[in-house]
Design a protein around this motif. Sequence first.
Motif, PDB file in Angstrom:
ATOM      1  N   PRO A 157     -27.196  -2.704 -29.185  1.00  0.00           N
ATOM      2  CA  PRO A 157     -26.533  -1.450 -28.813  1.00  0.00           C
ATOM      3  C   PRO A 157     -25.090  -1.647 -28.367  1.00  0.00           C
ATOM      4  O   PRO A 157     -24.673  -2.739 -28.009  1.00  0.00           O
ATOM      5  CB  PRO A 157     -27.398  -0.929 -27.657  1.00  0.00           C
ATOM      6  CG  PRO A 157     -28.016  -2.160 -27.078  1.00  0.00           C
ATOM      7  CD  PRO A 157     -28.228  -3.106 -28.215  1.00  0.00           C
ATOM      8  N   CYS A 158     -24.372  -0.533 -28.354  1.00  0.00           N
ATOM      9  CA  CYS A 158     -22.953  -0.582 -28.010  1.00  0.00           C
ATOM     10  C   CYS A 158     -22.728  -0.638 -26.504  1.00  0.00           C
ATOM     11  O   CYS A 158     -21.637  -0.922 -26.052  1.00  0.00           O
ATOM     12  CB  CYS A 158     -22.236   0.645 -28.580  1.00  0.00           C
ATOM     13  SG  CYS A 158     -22.798   2.205 -27.870  1.00  0.00           S
ATOM     14  N   ALA A 200     -30.403   4.486 -31.694  1.00  0.00           N
ATOM     15  CA  ALA A 200     -31.152   3.723 -32.708  1.00  0.00           C
ATOM     16  C   ALA A 200     -31.622   2.388 -32.144  1.00  0.00           C
ATOM     17  O   ALA A 200     -32.731   1.932 -32.435  1.00  0.00           O
ATOM     18  CB  ALA A 200     -30.275   3.506 -33.929  1.00  0.00           C
ATOM     19  N   TRP A 201     -30.774   1.773 -31.316  1.00  0.00           N
ATOM     20  CA  TRP A 201     -31.146   0.444 -30.809  1.00  0.00           C
ATOM     21  C   TRP A 201     -32.208   0.514 -29.723  1.00  0.00           C
ATOM     22  O   TRP A 201     -32.975  -0.417 -29.539  1.00  0.00           O
ATOM     23  CB  TRP A 201     -29.904  -0.345 -30.397  1.00  0.00           C
ATOM     24  CG  TRP A 201     -29.337  -1.015 -31.616  1.00  0.00           C
ATOM     25  CD1 TRP A 201     -28.307  -0.584 -32.384  1.00  0.00           C
ATOM     26  CD2 TRP A 201     -29.876  -2.172 -32.268  1.00  0.00           C
ATOM     27  NE1 TRP A 201     -28.144  -1.409 -33.461  1.00  0.00           N
ATOM     28  CE2 TRP A 201     -29.082  -2.402 -33.414  1.00  0.00           C
ATOM     29  CE3 TRP A 201     -30.924  -3.046 -32.000  1.00  0.00           C
ATOM     30  CZ2 TRP A 201     -29.322  -3.466 -34.292  1.00  0.00           C
ATOM     31  CZ3 TRP A 201     -31.162  -4.110 -32.870  1.00  0.00           C
ATOM     32  CH2 TRP A 201     -30.365  -4.308 -33.989  1.00  0.00           C
ATOM     33  N   LYS A 221     -22.691   4.217 -34.806  1.00  0.00           N
ATOM     34  CA  LYS A 221     -21.636   3.248 -35.120  1.00  0.00           C
ATOM     35  C   LYS A 221     -22.105   2.200 -36.129  1.00  0.00           C
ATOM     36  O   LYS A 221     -21.413   1.213 -36.369  1.00  0.00           O
ATOM     37  CB  LYS A 221     -21.179   2.559 -33.822  1.00  0.00           C
ATOM     38  CG  LYS A 221     -20.606   3.553 -32.807  1.00  0.00           C
ATOM     39  CD  LYS A 221     -20.350   2.913 -31.452  1.00  0.00           C
ATOM     40  CE  LYS A 221     -19.989   3.976 -30.415  1.00  0.00           C
ATOM     41  NZ  LYS A 221     -19.891   3.425 -29.051  1.00  0.00           N
ATOM     42  N   LEU A 273     -24.233  -0.182 -35.903  1.00  0.00           N
ATOM     43  CA  LEU A 273     -24.186  -1.525 -35.309  1.00  0.00           C
ATOM     44  C   LEU A 273     -25.384  -2.353 -35.774  1.00  0.00           C
ATOM     45  O   LEU A 273     -26.498  -1.857 -35.850  1.00  0.00           O
ATOM     46  CB  LEU A 273     -24.175  -1.422 -33.784  1.00  0.00           C
ATOM     47  CG  LEU A 273     -22.982  -0.672 -33.189  1.00  0.00           C
ATOM     48  CD1 LEU A 273     -23.105  -0.573 -31.675  1.00  0.00           C
ATOM     49  CD2 LEU A 273     -21.677  -1.352 -33.575  1.00  0.00           C
ATOM     50  N   LYS A 296     -30.675   7.734 -25.136  1.00  0.00           N
ATOM     51  CA  LYS A 296     -29.948   8.615 -26.071  1.00  0.00           C
ATOM     52  C   LYS A 296     -28.610   7.991 -26.456  1.00  0.00           C
ATOM     53  O   LYS A 296     -28.046   7.172 -25.729  1.00  0.00           O
ATOM     54  CB  LYS A 296     -29.692   9.986 -25.429  1.00  0.00           C
ATOM     55  CG  LYS A 296     -30.950  10.709 -24.975  1.00  0.00           C
ATOM     56  CD  LYS A 296     -31.810  11.143 -26.137  1.00  0.00           C
ATOM     57  CE  LYS A 296     -32.976  11.989 -25.642  1.00  0.00           C
ATOM     58  NZ  LYS A 296     -34.027  12.134 -26.608  1.00  0.00           N
ATOM     59  N   CYS A 297     -28.106   8.442 -27.598  1.00  0.00           N
ATOM     60  CA  CYS A 297     -26.849   7.916 -28.126  1.00  0.00           C
ATOM     61  C   CYS A 297     -25.665   8.498 -27.356  1.00  0.00           C
ATOM     62  O   CYS A 297     -25.647   9.691 -27.059  1.00  0.00           O
ATOM     63  CB  CYS A 297     -26.732   8.285 -29.598  1.00  0.00           C
ATOM     64  SG  CYS A 297     -25.168   7.822 -30.346  1.00  0.00           S
ATOM     65  N   GLU A 298     -24.664   7.685 -27.092  1.00  0.00           N
ATOM     66  CA  GLU A 298     -23.501   8.207 -26.361  1.00  0.00           C
ATOM     67  C   GLU A 298     -22.690   9.181 -27.204  1.00  0.00           C
ATOM     68  O   GLU A 298     -21.943   9.992 -26.687  1.00  0.00           O
ATOM     69  CB  GLU A 298     -22.603   7.064 -25.878  1.00  0.00           C
ATOM     70  CG  GLU A 298     -21.798   6.374 -26.947  1.00  0.00           C
ATOM     71  CD  GLU A 298     -20.700   5.499 -26.346  1.00  0.00           C
ATOM     72  OE1 GLU A 298     -20.466   5.578 -25.138  1.00  0.00           O
ATOM     73  OE2 GLU A 298     -20.091   4.736 -27.115  1.00  0.00           O
ATOM     74  N   SER A 356     -25.417   3.659 -24.592  1.00  0.00           N
ATOM     75  CA  SER A 356     -26.710   4.338 -24.619  1.00  0.00           C
ATOM     76  C   SER A 356     -27.126   4.733 -23.194  1.00  0.00           C
ATOM     77  O   SER A 356     -27.015   3.934 -22.261  1.00  0.00           O
ATOM     78  CB  SER A 356     -27.735   3.380 -25.229  1.00  0.00           C
ATOM     79  OG  SER A 356     -29.005   3.964 -25.217  1.00  0.00           O
TER      80      SER A 356
HETATM   81  S1  SF4 Z   1     -25.628   4.617 -28.155  1.00  0.00           S
HETATM   82 FE1  SF4 Z   1     -27.033   3.544 -29.539  1.00  0.00          FE
HETATM   83  S2  SF4 Z   1     -27.080   4.793 -31.427  1.00  0.00           S
HETATM   84 FE2  SF4 Z   1     -25.310   5.469 -30.231  1.00  0.00          FE
HETATM   85  S3  SF4 Z   1     -23.638   4.289 -31.037  1.00  0.00           S
HETATM   86 FE3  SF4 Z   1     -24.393   3.134 -29.262  1.00  0.00          FE
HETATM   87  S4  SF4 Z   1     -25.924   1.731 -30.117  1.00  0.00           S
HETATM   88 FE4  SF4 Z   1     -25.491   3.232 -31.707  1.00  0.00          FE
END
Ligand code: SF4
Length: 224
Positions: A160-161, A178-179, A154, A156, A168-170, A164
């Motif tokens: 993080p969103c 990444a975060w 995303k 960002l 791992k990324c959702e 996670s």
């Molecule tokens: S889970 Fe991590 S990498 Fe994936 S969108 Fe959310 S912050 Fe970004």
Amino acid sequence: MIVGERKPFTEIKAMLEGYKKVLILGCGTCVSVCLAGGQKEVSLLASQLRMDAKFRQTGMEIAENTLQRQCDREYIESIVEQARNFDAVLSMACGAGVQLLSDMLIPLPVVPALNTTFLAVADREGTWLERCRGCGDCILADTGGICPVARCAKSLFNGPCGGSKEGKCEVSPETPCAWQLIYDRLSALGQLHKMDIIQPIRDWRTSGSGIPRSIVREDAIGLS
Ligand code: SF4
Ligand code: SF4
């Protein structure tokens, strides 16, 4: 490096329909390293097209050449005369190379044999990973050298969103968040305080979202 992938053969054939003499032009830099558009790939594609021409009796003639770079005028100049002997050029460079070639060979049609994908690092043999989107305002100093624009699904900038899971990324369970990576890296660097930095609202005009970008170095063109 810029990574590209060869287009499907059927698409390439369709773009070349009606041309009798075609020059396939490889590029010896980025797309050569990622095994998409170098000398070897030019030979392979030329063989495929010759076989197809024979099979379908189209009479298409294919020639091959590879330049050191197609994104640089001085290399293209060396083949301008050669190219005039053809009906079309099939460029195996990235999109930048195809466009410069097209500018310099007018009125000769130039068509792309590759899809240009992303700015990458070579991870291991045969594997290239996206690492930068050329956003024009790099914040890697604040993020432990891990790019949230390219590596967060995303993009960002401030953590993080919340989706996670186990690092791992959702958006893709195969892909590290990444975060999470940024947190781990900042922790390893003893710079966890940087997690508190609030990145301001982004001015995306420096990125590919604005007008086409250019850089002019006055020292390089003799103005300073
Ligand atoms: S889970 Fe991590 S990498 Fe994936 S969108 Fe959310 S912050 Fe970004
Ligand atoms: S922050 Fe921008 S310039 Fe820096 S690595 Fe990420 S996309 Fe590239």
